[in-house]
Design a protein around this motif. Structure first.
Motif, PDB file in Angstrom:
ATOM      1  N   ILE A 126      30.932  34.830  53.884  1.00 15.11           N
ATOM      2  CA  ILE A 126      31.746  34.431  55.030  1.00 15.11           C
ATOM      3  C   ILE A 126      32.811  33.464  54.542  1.00 15.11           C
ATOM      4  CG2 ILE A 126      31.815  33.144  57.194  1.00 15.11           C
ATOM      5  CD1 ILE A 126      28.992  34.170  57.774  1.00 15.11           C
ATOM      6  N   LEU A 127      34.081  33.827  54.746  1.00 10.73           N
ATOM      7  CA  LEU A 127      35.214  32.936  54.519  1.00 10.73           C
ATOM      8  C   LEU A 127      35.826  32.674  55.879  1.00 10.73           C
ATOM      9  CD1 LEU A 127      34.698  34.115  51.659  1.00 10.73           C
ATOM     10  CD2 LEU A 127      37.149  33.982  51.278  1.00 10.73           C
ATOM     11  N   ASN A 128      35.692  31.462  56.363  1.00  9.98           N
ATOM     12  CA  ASN A 128      36.130  31.137  57.706  1.00  9.98           C
ATOM     13  C   ASN A 128      37.650  30.918  57.741  1.00  9.98           C
ATOM     14  OD1 ASN A 128      35.975  30.212  60.503  1.00  9.98           O
ATOM     15  ND2 ASN A 128      33.811  29.840  60.097  1.00  9.98           N
ATOM     16  N   LEU A 129      38.141  30.342  58.819  1.00 10.23           N
ATOM     17  CA  LEU A 129      39.583  30.251  59.073  1.00 10.23           C
ATOM     18  C   LEU A 129      40.336  29.478  57.992  1.00 10.23           C
ATOM     19  CD1 LEU A 129      39.210  29.287  62.816  1.00 10.23           C
ATOM     20  CD2 LEU A 129      39.968  31.516  61.975  1.00 10.23           C
ATOM     21  N   ASN A 130      41.472  30.037  57.565  1.00 10.09           N
ATOM     22  CA  ASN A 130      42.433  29.339  56.699  1.00 10.09           C
ATOM     23  C   ASN A 130      41.828  28.860  55.382  1.00 10.09           C
ATOM     24  OD1 ASN A 130      44.707  29.490  58.546  1.00 10.09           O
ATOM     25  ND2 ASN A 130      43.604  28.010  59.796  1.00 10.09           N
ATOM     26  N   VAL A 131      41.041  29.712  54.762  1.00  7.15           N
ATOM     27  CA  VAL A 131      40.496  29.435  53.427  1.00  7.15           C
ATOM     28  C   VAL A 131      41.461  29.989  52.379  1.00  7.15           C
ATOM     29  CG1 VAL A 131      38.640  30.056  51.824  1.00  7.15           C
ATOM     30  CG2 VAL A 131      38.091  29.396  54.177  1.00  7.15           C
ATOM     31  N   THR A 132      41.686  29.227  51.295  1.00 12.20           N
ATOM     32  CA  THR A 132      42.485  29.736  50.187  1.00 12.20           C
ATOM     33  C   THR A 132      41.607  29.846  48.941  1.00 12.20           C
ATOM     34  OG1 THR A 132      43.261  27.540  49.517  1.00 12.20           O
ATOM     35  CG2 THR A 132      44.604  28.739  51.099  1.00 12.20           C
ATOM     36  N   VAL A 133      41.749  30.968  48.245  1.00  7.06           N
ATOM     37  CA  VAL A 133      40.962  31.232  47.045  1.00  7.06           C
ATOM     38  C   VAL A 133      41.904  31.625  45.920  1.00  7.06           C
ATOM     39  CG1 VAL A 133      39.082  32.572  46.026  1.00  7.06           C
ATOM     40  CG2 VAL A 133      39.033  32.033  48.477  1.00  7.06           C
ATOM     41  N   GLY A 134      41.833  30.888  44.814  1.00  2.45           N
ATOM     42  CA  GLY A 134      42.723  31.126  43.692  1.00  2.45           C
ATOM     43  C   GLY A 134      42.243  32.226  42.760  1.00  2.45           C
ATOM     44  N   HIS A 135      43.038  32.474  41.744  1.00  4.77           N
ATOM     45  CA  HIS A 135      42.829  33.576  40.798  1.00  4.77           C
ATOM     46  C   HIS A 135      41.478  33.499  40.089  1.00  4.77           C
ATOM     47  CE1 HIS A 135      43.563  30.834  37.373  1.00  4.77           C
ATOM     48  NE2 HIS A 135      44.425  30.258  38.214  1.00  4.77           N
ATOM     49  N   GLU A 136      40.924  34.663  39.826  1.00  2.00           N
ATOM     50  CA  GLU A 136      39.744  34.855  38.965  1.00  2.00           C
ATOM     51  C   GLU A 136      38.509  34.093  39.445  1.00  2.00           C
ATOM     52  OE1 GLU A 136      41.343  35.319  34.597  1.00  2.00           O
ATOM     53  OE2 GLU A 136      42.566  33.859  35.720  1.00  2.00           O
ATOM     54  N   CYS A 137      38.396  33.915  40.745  1.00  2.00           N
ATOM     55  CA  CYS A 137      37.169  33.323  41.300  1.00  2.00           C
ATOM     56  C   CYS A 137      36.097  34.394  41.439  1.00  2.00           C
ATOM     57  CB  CYS A 137      37.451  32.695  42.663  1.00  2.00           C
ATOM     58  SG  CYS A 137      38.328  31.119  42.572  1.00  2.00           S
ATOM     59  N   ASP A 141      26.411  36.685  46.189  1.00  2.27           N
ATOM     60  CA  ASP A 141      26.028  37.075  47.539  1.00  2.27           C
ATOM     61  C   ASP A 141      25.692  35.847  48.393  1.00  2.27           C
ATOM     62  OD1 ASP A 141      26.257  39.639  46.571  1.00  2.27           O
ATOM     63  OD2 ASP A 141      24.093  39.968  46.395  1.00  2.27           O
ATOM     64  N   TYR A 142      25.877  36.001  49.710  1.00  3.78           N
ATOM     65  CA  TYR A 142      25.493  34.990  50.709  1.00  3.78           C
ATOM     66  C   TYR A 142      26.201  33.651  50.507  1.00  3.78           C
ATOM     67  CZ  TYR A 142      21.729  38.380  51.212  1.00  3.78           C
ATOM     68  OH  TYR A 142      21.008  39.548  51.351  1.00  3.78           O
ATOM     69  N   VAL A 143      27.453  33.692  50.225  1.00  2.00           N
ATOM     70  CA  VAL A 143      28.265  32.477  50.143  1.00  2.00           C
ATOM     71  C   VAL A 143      28.903  32.230  51.511  1.00  2.00           C
ATOM     72  CG1 VAL A 143      30.400  31.512  49.177  1.00  2.00           C
ATOM     73  CG2 VAL A 143      28.720  32.604  47.673  1.00  2.00           C
ATOM     74  N   THR A 144      28.901  30.980  51.952  1.00  2.99           N
ATOM     75  CA  THR A 144      29.565  30.599  53.201  1.00  2.99           C
ATOM     76  C   THR A 144      30.598  29.525  52.910  1.00  2.99           C
ATOM     77  OG1 THR A 144      27.663  31.101  54.629  1.00  2.99           O
ATOM     78  CG2 THR A 144      29.289  29.542  55.475  1.00  2.99           C
ATOM     79  N   ILE A 145      31.846  29.779  53.326  1.00  3.03           N
ATOM     80  CA  ILE A 145      32.923  28.803  53.175  1.00  3.03           C
ATOM     81  C   ILE A 145      33.472  28.498  54.561  1.00  3.03           C
ATOM     82  CG2 ILE A 145      35.141  28.296  52.115  1.00  3.03           C
ATOM     83  CD1 ILE A 145      34.463  30.165  49.888  1.00  3.03           C
ATOM     84  N   ALA A 146      33.405  27.243  54.954  1.00  2.00           N
ATOM     85  CA  ALA A 146      33.858  26.802  56.267  1.00  2.00           C
ATOM     86  C   ALA A 146      35.385  26.751  56.329  1.00  2.00           C
ATOM     87  CB  ALA A 146      33.246  25.435  56.582  1.00  2.00           C
ATOM     88  N   PRO A 147      35.967  26.480  57.515  1.00  2.00           N
ATOM     89  CA  PRO A 147      37.425  26.485  57.640  1.00  2.00           C
ATOM     90  C   PRO A 147      38.134  25.461  56.759  1.00  2.00           C
ATOM     91  CG  PRO A 147      36.408  26.618  59.804  1.00  2.00           C
ATOM     92  CD  PRO A 147      35.313  26.348  58.828  1.00  2.00           C
TER      93      PRO A 147
END
Length: 210
Positions: A126-137, A141-147
């Motif tokens: 789950i990637l919640n609202l307005n998440v930014t993820v950079g290159h080569e990340c 499984d089962y990762v949660t990222i809040a807004p």
């Protein structure tokens, strides 16, 4: 396209139903193990019964709308005792991502998020609202990222990792299995397994006892 069944009747389920509507997905209903929710409405979708009832809707796809990664896994394990459900991937139309991003089944990416290049997301992220993820990340499984979280390049988030609202993760770091970065945390070093880090700079707060 198959109808969608949302698993979980809490607050995040409301947001996921909204997301599904924006994706032009028909939500047939919700499944939740809380008996008092049965036959009530969640964002216009009827709670059809317990999670185990998914077997009656095998013609649908499913999405688990539960923020806690540990609870999400427990619910999935329960579903798997009755068979092999088909899981959807929900990506809001406003999300920007390159063609070198891979996304595992059951994952949800909410509005406003940006994923750049050579990124791998595991199942049921789950990637919640307005998440930014950079290159080569790489997310397991089962990762949660809040807004409002900013994940820099070459970051590894292992199985069952959770990142709180507004946190920032420096390039090249790893959050080990079952660890958590608290809300607003600024991470400048790796987090070992099953530890909670918080603060600026983030430091060990406590262990996670399961």
């Amino acid at each position: 396209m198959k109808d969608l069944i949302v698993i979980g009747g809490g607050g995040f389920a409301k947001e996921v139903i909204w997301l599904a509507n924006d994706c032009s997905r028909k939500v047939r209903g919700v499944l939740d193990d809380s008996a008092q929710t049965h036959n009530t409405q969640v964002q216009g979708a009827t709670v059809l019964g317990d999670v185990s009832n998914w077997i009656n809707y095998k013609d649908c796809e499913f999405i688990i709308a539960i923020g806690s990664p540990r609870t999400r896994k427990k619910v999935l394990d329960k579903m798997l005792t009755f068979g092999e459900p088909d899981f959807a991937i929900l990506i809001h139309p406003s999300v920007r991502l390159s063609n070198t991003v891979s996304i595992g089944e059951g994952s949800i990416i909410c509005a406003g998020s940006i994923l750049t290049a050579d990124i791998s997301l595991g199942k049921h992220n789950i990637l919640n609202l307005n998440v930014t993820v950079g290159h080569e990340c790489e997310f397991a499984d089962y990762v949660t990222i809040a807004p409002m979280v900013a994940v820099s390049g070459n970051v590894k988030l292992q199985y069952l990792v959770e990142v709180g609202t507004g946190a920032v993760i420096r390039q090249g770091l790893e959050l080990a299995e079952g660890s958590m970065l608290g809300m607003g945390g600024i991470l400048t070093k790796n987090i070992p397994e099953r530890l909670i880090f918080a603060g600026n700079p983030a430091k060990k707060l406590k262990e996670i006892v399961e």
